[in-house]
Design a protein around this motif. Structure first.
Motif, short mmCIF file in Angstrom:
data_model
loop_
_atom_site.label_atom_id
_atom_site.label_comp_id
_atom_site.label_asym_id
_atom_site.label_seq_id
_atom_site.Cartn_x
_atom_site.Cartn_y
_atom_site.Cartn_z
N TYR A 21 13.63 21.84 22.61
CA TYR A 21 13.87 21.67 21.18
C TYR A 21 13.83 20.17 20.85
N GLY A 22 13.12 19.84 19.79
CA GLY A 22 13.01 18.46 19.34
C GLY A 22 11.74 17.77 19.83
N HIS A 23 11.07 18.34 20.82
CA HIS A 23 9.78 17.79 21.26
C HIS A 23 8.69 18.37 20.39
N ASP A 24 7.74 17.55 19.99
CA ASP A 24 6.63 18.02 19.16
C ASP A 24 5.77 19.02 19.92
N GLU B 272 19.38 27.36 27.56
CA GLU B 272 18.28 28.19 27.10
C GLU B 272 18.70 28.86 25.79
N LEU B 273 17.86 28.78 24.76
CA LEU B 273 18.15 29.44 23.48
C LEU B 273 17.62 30.87 23.54
N VAL B 274 18.50 31.83 23.21
CA VAL B 274 18.16 33.24 23.35
C VAL B 274 18.27 33.91 21.98
N GLY B 275 17.16 34.55 21.57
CA GLY B 275 17.13 35.26 20.30
C GLY B 275 16.84 34.34 19.13
N GLY B 276 16.66 34.93 17.96
CA GLY B 276 16.44 34.15 16.74
C GLY B 276 15.14 33.38 16.73
N PRO B 277 15.01 32.47 15.78
CA PRO B 277 13.74 31.78 15.57
C PRO B 277 13.38 30.78 16.67
N LEU B 278 14.33 30.37 17.47
CA LEU B 278 14.06 29.36 18.51
C LEU B 278 14.13 29.97 19.92
N ASP B 279 14.01 31.28 20.00
CA ASP B 279 14.07 32.00 21.27
C ASP B 279 13.09 31.40 22.27
N GLY B 280 13.58 31.12 23.46
CA GLY B 280 12.74 30.60 24.53
C GLY B 280 12.72 29.09 24.65
N LEU B 281 13.21 28.39 23.63
CA LEU B 281 13.28 26.94 23.73
C LEU B 281 14.44 26.53 24.63
N LEU B 282 14.35 25.32 25.15
CA LEU B 282 15.46 24.74 25.89
C LEU B 282 16.09 23.65 25.03
N LEU B 283 17.39 23.53 25.09
CA LEU B 283 18.11 22.49 24.36
C LEU B 283 18.69 21.51 25.37
N GLU C 134 31.95 20.29 23.86
CA GLU C 134 30.76 20.24 23.01
C GLU C 134 29.87 21.47 23.26
N VAL C 135 29.73 21.85 24.51
CA VAL C 135 28.95 23.05 24.84
C VAL C 135 29.63 24.28 24.25
N ASP C 136 30.95 24.36 24.37
CA ASP C 136 31.70 25.50 23.85
C ASP C 136 31.56 25.66 22.33
N ASP C 137 31.35 24.55 21.62
CA ASP C 137 31.24 24.58 20.16
C ASP C 137 29.93 25.18 19.66
N GLY C 138 28.89 25.23 20.51
CA GLY C 138 27.60 25.72 20.07
C GLY C 138 26.91 24.70 19.18
N VAL C 139 25.80 25.13 18.55
CA VAL C 139 24.98 24.20 17.78
C VAL C 139 24.41 24.85 16.53
N ALA C 140 24.05 24.00 15.56
CA ALA C 140 23.31 24.39 14.36
C ALA C 140 22.03 23.53 14.38
N LEU C 141 20.90 24.16 14.67
CA LEU C 141 19.65 23.44 14.88
C LEU C 141 18.69 23.60 13.70
N ILE C 142 18.19 22.50 13.21
CA ILE C 142 17.23 22.52 12.09
C ILE C 142 15.95 23.20 12.53
N THR C 143 15.45 24.11 11.67
CA THR C 143 14.19 24.79 11.97
C THR C 143 13.50 25.22 10.68
N GLU C 144 12.20 25.24 10.73
CA GLU C 144 11.39 25.77 9.63
C GLU C 144 11.13 27.25 9.83
N LEU C 145 11.53 27.81 10.97
CA LEU C 145 11.21 29.18 11.33
C LEU C 145 12.30 30.19 10.99
#
Length: 99
Positions: A14-17, A33-44, A53-64
């Motif tokens: 995630y974040g690499h062009d 590893e991101l599982v499900g949703g629009p970013l399924d299969g990406l690595l963070l 910080e890991v326990d809090d999870g993330v909100a990742l910007i996406t156009e998808l």
């Protein structure tokens, strides 16, 4: 998301062009590893993150997602295993979208 979008995302960090000549994971880094949703299969890249910080999870910007330019929400599941050290250490699961 169509099949072309899915193929584009597989194995990419995630974040690499998408046209980055090497969009995959880097040696010595730690990833979720991101599982499900629009970013399924990406690595963070979570290298250097504290446990809290890991326990809090993330909100990742996406156009998808449901709202283009919005955020896809991903969280770890309680009790899911975590591997210390470099490589894929855990999974974050899709929990929804937000504008």
């Amino acid at each position: 998301m169509n099949d072309g979008d899915e193929q584009l995302l597989r194995g990419r960090v995630y974040g690499h062009d998408h046209d980055d000549p090497d969009p995959g994971p880097r040696p010595g880094r730690t990833y979720a590893e991101l599982v499900g949703g629009p970013l399924d299969g990406l690595l963070l890249d979570i290298h250097g993150w504290r446990t809290e910080e890991v326990d809090d999870g993330v909100a990742l910007i996406t156009e998808l997602g449901r709202w283009p330019g919005g955020r896809a929400l991903y969280d770890p599941r309680p009790g899911d295993p975590r591997e210390p050290g470099p490589g894929v250490s855990c999974r974050f699961y899709y929990t929804g979208d937000t504008p």
